[in-house]
Design a protein around this motif. Structure first.
Motif, PDB file in Angstrom:
ATOM      1  N   HIS A  64      38.865  56.314  48.973  1.00 37.93           N
ATOM      2  CA  HIS A  64      37.582  55.827  48.997  1.00 37.93           C
ATOM      3  C   HIS A  64      37.753  53.989  49.523  1.00 37.93           C
ATOM      4  O   HIS A  64      38.664  53.495  48.976  1.00 37.93           O
ATOM      5  CB  HIS A  64      37.114  55.787  47.456  1.00 37.93           C
ATOM      6  CG  HIS A  64      35.787  55.477  47.285  1.00 37.93           C
ATOM      7  ND1 HIS A  64      35.374  54.172  47.213  1.00 37.93           N
ATOM      8  CD2 HIS A  64      34.685  56.344  47.203  1.00 37.93           C
ATOM      9  CE1 HIS A  64      33.911  54.079  47.161  1.00 37.93           C
ATOM     10  NE2 HIS A  64      33.755  55.292  47.210  1.00 37.93           N
ATOM     11  N   PRO A  65      36.839  53.761  50.036  1.00 36.94           N
ATOM     12  CA  PRO A  65      36.668  52.344  50.638  1.00 36.94           C
ATOM     13  C   PRO A  65      36.807  51.151  49.675  1.00 36.94           C
ATOM     14  O   PRO A  65      36.854  50.150  49.589  1.00 36.94           O
ATOM     15  CB  PRO A  65      35.492  52.168  51.438  1.00 36.94           C
ATOM     16  CG  PRO A  65      34.805  53.384  51.054  1.00 36.94           C
ATOM     17  CD  PRO A  65      35.485  54.457  50.523  1.00 36.94           C
ATOM     18  N   THR A  66      36.252  51.484  48.374  1.00 42.95           N
ATOM     19  CA  THR A  66      36.201  50.489  47.362  1.00 42.95           C
ATOM     20  C   THR A  66      36.787  50.790  45.944  1.00 42.95           C
ATOM     21  O   THR A  66      36.974  49.971  45.257  1.00 42.95           O
ATOM     22  CB  THR A  66      34.549  50.146  47.020  1.00 42.95           C
ATOM     23  OG1 THR A  66      34.049  51.123  46.550  1.00 42.95           O
ATOM     24  CG2 THR A  66      34.172  49.493  48.324  1.00 42.95           C
ATOM     25  N   LEU A  67      36.883  52.050  45.865  1.00 44.51           N
ATOM     26  CA  LEU A  67      37.578  52.437  44.521  1.00 44.51           C
ATOM     27  C   LEU A  67      39.219  52.840  44.599  1.00 44.51           C
ATOM     28  O   LEU A  67      39.721  53.002  45.876  1.00 44.51           O
ATOM     29  CB  LEU A  67      36.879  53.839  44.044  1.00 44.51           C
ATOM     30  CG  LEU A  67      35.601  53.985  43.744  1.00 44.51           C
ATOM     31  CD1 LEU A  67      35.168  55.325  43.401  1.00 44.51           C
ATOM     32  CD2 LEU A  67      35.131  52.777  42.634  1.00 44.51           C
ATOM     33  N   MET A  69      40.714  55.224  44.155  1.00 44.68           N
ATOM     34  CA  MET A  69      40.969  56.860  44.217  1.00 44.68           C
ATOM     35  C   MET A  69      40.899  57.429  45.763  1.00 44.68           C
ATOM     36  O   MET A  69      40.370  56.853  46.558  1.00 44.68           O
ATOM     37  CB  MET A  69      39.453  57.160  43.594  1.00 44.68           C
ATOM     38  CG  MET A  69      39.092  56.670  42.060  1.00 44.68           C
ATOM     39  SD  MET A  69      37.613  57.153  41.670  1.00 44.68           S
ATOM     40  CE  MET A  69      38.059  58.785  41.205  1.00 44.68           C
ATOM     41  N   GLN A  70      41.542  58.815  45.637  1.00 48.99           N
ATOM     42  CA  GLN A  70      41.584  59.488  46.893  1.00 48.99           C
ATOM     43  C   GLN A  70      41.425  60.632  46.595  1.00 48.99           C
ATOM     44  O   GLN A  70      41.479  61.274  45.489  1.00 48.99           O
ATOM     45  CB  GLN A  70      43.184  59.354  47.271  1.00 48.99           C
ATOM     46  CG  GLN A  70      43.877  57.857  47.625  1.00 48.99           C
ATOM     47  CD  GLN A  70      45.198  58.002  48.275  1.00 48.99           C
ATOM     48  OE1 GLN A  70      45.809  58.944  47.735  1.00 48.99           O
ATOM     49  NE2 GLN A  70      45.541  57.084  49.167  1.00 48.99           N
ATOM     50  N   LYS A  71      40.867  61.249  47.653  1.00 51.59           N
ATOM     51  CA  LYS A  71      40.891  62.625  47.779  1.00 51.59           C
ATOM     52  C   LYS A  71      41.415  63.258  48.632  1.00 51.59           C
ATOM     53  O   LYS A  71      41.598  62.889  49.820  1.00 51.59           O
ATOM     54  CB  LYS A  71      39.309  63.120  48.269  1.00 51.59           C
ATOM     55  CG  LYS A  71      38.649  64.226  48.040  1.00 51.59           C
ATOM     56  CD  LYS A  71      37.137  64.518  48.278  1.00 51.59           C
ATOM     57  CE  LYS A  71      36.332  63.512  48.997  1.00 51.59           C
ATOM     58  NZ  LYS A  71      35.019  63.781  49.204  1.00 51.59           N
ATOM     59  N   ASN A  83      42.348  64.950  43.428  1.00 48.96           N
ATOM     60  CA  ASN A  83      41.857  63.493  43.643  1.00 48.96           C
ATOM     61  C   ASN A  83      43.083  62.821  42.768  1.00 48.96           C
ATOM     62  O   ASN A  83      43.678  63.158  41.931  1.00 48.96           O
ATOM     63  CB  ASN A  83      40.626  63.157  42.853  1.00 48.96           C
ATOM     64  CG  ASN A  83      39.509  64.201  43.323  1.00 48.96           C
ATOM     65  OD1 ASN A  83      39.421  64.564  44.741  1.00 48.96           O
ATOM     66  ND2 ASN A  83      38.760  64.578  42.469  1.00 48.96           N
ATOM     67  N   THR A  84      43.114  61.437  43.169  1.00 46.54           N
ATOM     68  CA  THR A  84      43.751  60.384  42.466  1.00 46.54           C
ATOM     69  C   THR A  84      43.048  59.519  41.849  1.00 46.54           C
ATOM     70  O   THR A  84      42.071  59.286  42.479  1.00 46.54           O
ATOM     71  CB  THR A  84      44.884  59.909  43.140  1.00 46.54           C
ATOM     72  OG1 THR A  84      44.573  59.067  44.048  1.00 46.54           O
ATOM     73  CG2 THR A  84      46.089  60.928  43.796  1.00 46.54           C
TER      74      THR A  84
END
Length: 142
Positions: A64-67, A69-71, A83-84
């Motif tokens: 994710h560009p700002t969080l 977090m990944q999918k 997700n992480t």
């Protein structure tokens, strides 16, 4: 206990071992932002309890560009495998676990609470505890 999940095309197989950190409904803004859903029925696992048994080179991660977090999804069928989050937990959808277990979620993985309920966009009427700001702490009294 070990649970196996896989993507639609079965090129990726993952084993989830031991107990999840949490199995609940997440209402946080970040999950909504990453997944474009009103809330997420999840199991969250420590990184060490998630093993990719097959197809590790078939998984693509979207950052994710700002969080923080990944999918992670299969590059062939697009199925989101996990997700992480900012704590580096592996967050696996209860729906995926159910689909990989003859459309039945193991009882011990069923949601036992709501968390980040303060950030909800929909009210949920059930008898589960609803924690306002995290996975425990202050409860919604509504």
């Amino acid at each position: 206990m070990t649970y196996k999940i896989h993507c639609k095309c079965e090129r990726v197989e993952i084993a989830l071992s031991n107990e999840p950190i949490v199995h609940a409904f997440c209402h946080c803004v970040d999950c909504r932002e990453l997944l474009n859903i009103p809330f997420h029925s999840v199991t969250a696992w420590n990184e060490t309890n998630v093993s990719i048994n097959k197809g590790s080179n078939e998984i693509v991660a979207f950052q994710h560009p700002t969080l923080k977090m990944q999918k992670h999804f299969c590059k062939h069928c697009g199925e989101v495998l996990f997700n992480t989050n900012g704590l580096n937990w592996r967050v696996v959808s209860q729906l995926l676990i159910s689909k990989c277990n003859d459309n039945e979620l193991p009882k011990e993985l069923a949601s036992n609470r709501h968390f980040f309920y303060e950030q909800r966009v929909v009210d949920v009427k059930d008898d589960l505890p609803k924690y306002l700001r995290g996975t425990n702490g202050l409860l919604y009294e509504g």
